[in-house]
Design a protein around this motif. Sequence first.
Motif, PDB file in Angstrom:
ATOM      1  N   THR A 123      67.676  14.989 -37.302  1.00 17.65           N
ATOM      2  CA  THR A 123      66.574  14.347 -36.587  1.00 17.65           C
ATOM      3  C   THR A 123      65.968  15.325 -35.587  1.00 17.65           C
ATOM      4  OG1 THR A 123      68.051  13.414 -34.907  1.00 17.65           O
ATOM      5  CG2 THR A 123      67.560  12.033 -36.797  1.00 17.65           C
ATOM      6  N   TYR A 124      64.669  15.244 -35.451  1.00 16.56           N
ATOM      7  CA  TYR A 124      63.931  16.091 -34.520  1.00 16.56           C
ATOM      8  C   TYR A 124      62.949  15.229 -33.747  1.00 16.56           C
ATOM      9  CZ  TYR A 124      65.794  19.753 -37.478  1.00 16.56           C
ATOM     10  OH  TYR A 124      66.649  20.557 -38.180  1.00 16.56           O
ATOM     11  N   LYS A 125      62.907  15.427 -32.438  1.00 17.25           N
ATOM     12  CA  LYS A 125      61.964  14.705 -31.596  1.00 17.25           C
ATOM     13  C   LYS A 125      60.657  15.489 -31.540  1.00 17.25           C
ATOM     14  CE  LYS A 125      61.396  12.469 -27.206  1.00 17.25           C
ATOM     15  NZ  LYS A 125      61.885  12.220 -25.883  1.00 17.25           N
ATOM     16  N   LEU A 126      59.564  14.801 -31.819  1.00 19.51           N
ATOM     17  CA  LEU A 126      58.226  15.407 -31.786  1.00 19.51           C
ATOM     18  C   LEU A 126      57.335  14.520 -30.933  1.00 19.51           C
ATOM     19  CD1 LEU A 126      58.014  16.114 -35.613  1.00 19.51           C
ATOM     20  CD2 LEU A 126      58.468  17.799 -33.832  1.00 19.51           C
ATOM     21  N   GLY A 127      57.257  14.816 -29.641  1.00 16.51           N
ATOM     22  CA  GLY A 127      56.532  13.932 -28.729  1.00 16.51           C
ATOM     23  C   GLY A 127      57.286  12.615 -28.637  1.00 16.51           C
ATOM     24  N   GLY A 128      56.595  11.511 -28.828  1.00 12.87           N
ATOM     25  CA  GLY A 128      57.240  10.203 -28.817  1.00 12.87           C
ATOM     26  C   GLY A 128      57.752   9.773 -30.185  1.00 12.87           C
ATOM     27  N   ARG A 129      57.603  10.628 -31.163  1.00 10.17           N
ATOM     28  CA  ARG A 129      58.021  10.313 -32.531  1.00 10.17           C
ATOM     29  C   ARG A 129      59.333  11.017 -32.867  1.00 10.17           C
ATOM     30  NH1 ARG A 129      54.126   8.758 -36.334  1.00 10.17           N
ATOM     31  NH2 ARG A 129      52.216   8.075 -35.368  1.00 10.17           N
ATOM     32  N   ILE A 130      59.975  10.559 -33.923  1.00  9.58           N
ATOM     33  CA  ILE A 130      61.180  11.218 -34.428  1.00  9.58           C
ATOM     34  C   ILE A 130      61.004  11.455 -35.918  1.00  9.58           C
ATOM     35  CG2 ILE A 130      63.637  10.912 -34.949  1.00  9.58           C
ATOM     36  CD1 ILE A 130      63.970   9.564 -32.283  1.00  9.58           C
ATOM     37  N   MET A 131      61.339  12.686 -36.334  1.00 11.74           N
ATOM     38  CA  MET A 131      61.320  13.021 -37.748  1.00 11.74           C
ATOM     39  C   MET A 131      62.770  12.994 -38.228  1.00 11.74           C
ATOM     40  SD  MET A 131      59.811  16.335 -39.828  1.00 11.74           S
ATOM     41  CE  MET A 131      60.483  17.493 -38.677  1.00 11.74           C
ATOM     42  N   ILE A 132      63.016  12.287 -39.333  1.00 13.50           N
ATOM     43  CA  ILE A 132      64.341  12.201 -39.942  1.00 13.50           C
ATOM     44  C   ILE A 132      64.293  12.963 -41.259  1.00 13.50           C
ATOM     45  CG2 ILE A 132      66.092  10.677 -40.913  1.00 13.50           C
ATOM     46  CD1 ILE A 132      64.837   8.426 -39.201  1.00 13.50           C
ATOM     47  N   ILE A 133      65.246  13.869 -41.426  1.00 15.64           N
ATOM     48  CA  ILE A 133      65.346  14.614 -42.673  1.00 15.64           C
ATOM     49  C   ILE A 133      66.639  14.195 -43.354  1.00 15.64           C
ATOM     50  CG2 ILE A 133      65.492  16.899 -43.745  1.00 15.64           C
ATOM     51  CD1 ILE A 133      63.930  17.943 -41.282  1.00 15.64           C
ATOM     52  N   ASP A 134      66.493  13.669 -44.546  1.00 13.83           N
ATOM     53  CA  ASP A 134      67.629  13.224 -45.352  1.00 13.83           C
ATOM     54  C   ASP A 134      67.773  14.210 -46.498  1.00 13.83           C
ATOM     55  OD1 ASP A 134      69.458  11.987 -47.012  1.00 13.83           O
ATOM     56  OD2 ASP A 134      68.495  10.023 -46.938  1.00 13.83           O
ATOM     57  N   THR A 135      68.680  15.174 -46.348  1.00 16.83           N
ATOM     58  CA  THR A 135      68.833  16.207 -47.363  1.00 16.83           C
ATOM     59  C   THR A 135      69.512  15.682 -48.635  1.00 16.83           C
ATOM     60  OG1 THR A 135      70.890  16.965 -46.332  1.00 16.83           O
ATOM     61  CG2 THR A 135      68.857  18.094 -45.697  1.00 16.83           C
ATOM     62  N   ASP A 136      70.266  14.581 -48.521  1.00 18.08           N
ATOM     63  CA  ASP A 136      70.885  13.987 -49.710  1.00 18.08           C
ATOM     64  C   ASP A 136      69.830  13.442 -50.670  1.00 18.08           C
ATOM     65  OD1 ASP A 136      73.374  14.556 -48.666  1.00 18.08           O
ATOM     66  OD2 ASP A 136      73.750  12.507 -47.983  1.00 18.08           O
ATOM     67  N   ARG A 137      68.742  12.940 -50.109  1.00 15.71           N
ATOM     68  CA  ARG A 137      67.691  12.328 -50.927  1.00 15.71           C
ATOM     69  C   ARG A 137      66.404  13.147 -50.952  1.00 15.71           C
ATOM     70  NH1 ARG A 137      69.604   6.912 -48.477  1.00 15.71           N
ATOM     71  NH2 ARG A 137      70.856   6.129 -50.177  1.00 15.71           N
ATOM     72  N   ASN A 138      66.414  14.294 -50.296  1.00 17.24           N
ATOM     73  CA  ASN A 138      65.223  15.144 -50.212  1.00 17.24           C
ATOM     74  C   ASN A 138      64.024  14.366 -49.692  1.00 17.24           C
ATOM     75  OD1 ASN A 138      66.494  17.510 -51.155  1.00 17.24           O
ATOM     76  ND2 ASN A 138      66.326  16.741 -53.249  1.00 17.24           N
ATOM     77  N   GLU A 139      64.241  13.641 -48.581  1.00 17.32           N
ATOM     78  CA  GLU A 139      63.179  12.831 -47.992  1.00 17.32           C
ATOM     79  C   GLU A 139      63.006  13.166 -46.513  1.00 17.32           C
ATOM     80  OE1 GLU A 139      63.713   8.803 -50.693  1.00 17.32           O
ATOM     81  OE2 GLU A 139      64.404   8.778 -48.631  1.00 17.32           O
ATOM     82  N   ILE A 140      61.778  13.036 -46.066  1.00 10.77           N
ATOM     83  CA  ILE A 140      61.450  13.184 -44.653  1.00 10.77           C
ATOM     84  C   ILE A 140      60.721  11.920 -44.229  1.00 10.77           C
ATOM     85  CG2 ILE A 140      60.095  14.461 -42.953  1.00 10.77           C
ATOM     86  CD1 ILE A 140      60.462  16.944 -44.710  1.00 10.77           C
ATOM     87  N   ARG A 141      61.124  11.371 -43.100  1.00  7.51           N
ATOM     88  CA  ARG A 141      60.473  10.174 -42.560  1.00  7.51           C
ATOM     89  C   ARG A 141      60.048  10.456 -41.132  1.00  7.51           C
ATOM     90  NH1 ARG A 141      61.157   6.040 -45.991  1.00  7.51           N
ATOM     91  NH2 ARG A 141      62.803   6.292 -47.495  1.00  7.51           N
ATOM     92  N   MET A 142      58.876   9.949 -40.762  1.00  7.10           N
ATOM     93  CA  MET A 142      58.390  10.090 -39.403  1.00  7.10           C
ATOM     94  C   MET A 142      58.357   8.705 -38.773  1.00  7.10           C
ATOM     95  SD  MET A 142      57.385  12.275 -37.183  1.00  7.10           S
ATOM     96  CE  MET A 142      56.695  13.721 -37.924  1.00  7.10           C
ATOM     97  N   LEU A 143      59.017   8.558 -37.626  1.00  3.78           N
ATOM     98  CA  LEU A 143      59.072   7.272 -36.943  1.00  3.78           C
ATOM     99  C   LEU A 143      58.078   7.230 -35.797  1.00  3.78           C
ATOM    100  CD1 LEU A 143      62.950   6.813 -36.674  1.00  3.78           C
ATOM    101  CD2 LEU A 143      61.427   6.176 -38.553  1.00  3.78           C
ATOM    102  N   ASN A 144      57.370   6.117 -35.677  1.00  2.00           N
ATOM    103  CA  ASN A 144      56.471   5.926 -34.546  1.00  2.00           C
ATOM    104  C   ASN A 144      57.310   5.693 -33.288  1.00  2.00           C
ATOM    105  OD1 ASN A 144      57.158   3.135 -34.256  1.00  2.00           O
ATOM    106  ND2 ASN A 144      55.620   2.562 -35.756  1.00  2.00           N
ATOM    107  N   PRO A 145      56.698   5.648 -32.093  1.00  2.00           N
ATOM    108  CA  PRO A 145      57.486   5.506 -30.866  1.00  2.00           C
ATOM    109  C   PRO A 145      58.401   4.275 -30.816  1.00  2.00           C
ATOM    110  CG  PRO A 145      55.297   6.279 -30.315  1.00  2.00           C
ATOM    111  CD  PRO A 145      55.282   5.929 -31.791  1.00  2.00           C
ATOM    112  N   THR A 146      57.957   3.145 -31.339  1.00  4.12           N
ATOM    113  CA  THR A 146      58.807   1.951 -31.333  1.00  4.12           C
ATOM    114  C   THR A 146      60.001   2.138 -32.259  1.00  4.12           C
ATOM    115  OG1 THR A 146      56.872   0.574 -30.899  1.00  4.12           O
ATOM    116  CG2 THR A 146      58.855  -0.548 -31.678  1.00  4.12           C
TER     117      THR A 146
END
Length: 91
Positions: free
Chosen positions: A18-41
């Motif tokens: 997980t990486y914090k980018l401003g008020g958002r968080i990026m999740i990297i799931d290497t098992d599934r080769n997926e990236i998700r970006m979470l809004n502040p909530t």
Amino acid sequence: MKLSLTDKFVRRRQNLFTYKLGGRIMIIDTDRNEIRMLNPTAAAIWKFISSPRTVKSVISEIAGKFDTPPGRIKADVKKFIASYIKIGIAV
């Protein structure tokens, strides 16, 4: 007796990056080769499930952080957690 979602304990899956980018968080799931970006909530919810907690306690914590009607907070938190359990990012 089956527990309701609000009474269950939930936590993030441990092998995610997980990486914090401003008020958002990026999740990297290497098992599934997926990236998700979470809004502040969603990012706030994600922070609270870094260790096992009941969904009810997460709802209470989020309610203290946002000026949003309690019913909407409860629905949003339950929806977020249920969807992430379904795809295996939270357990």
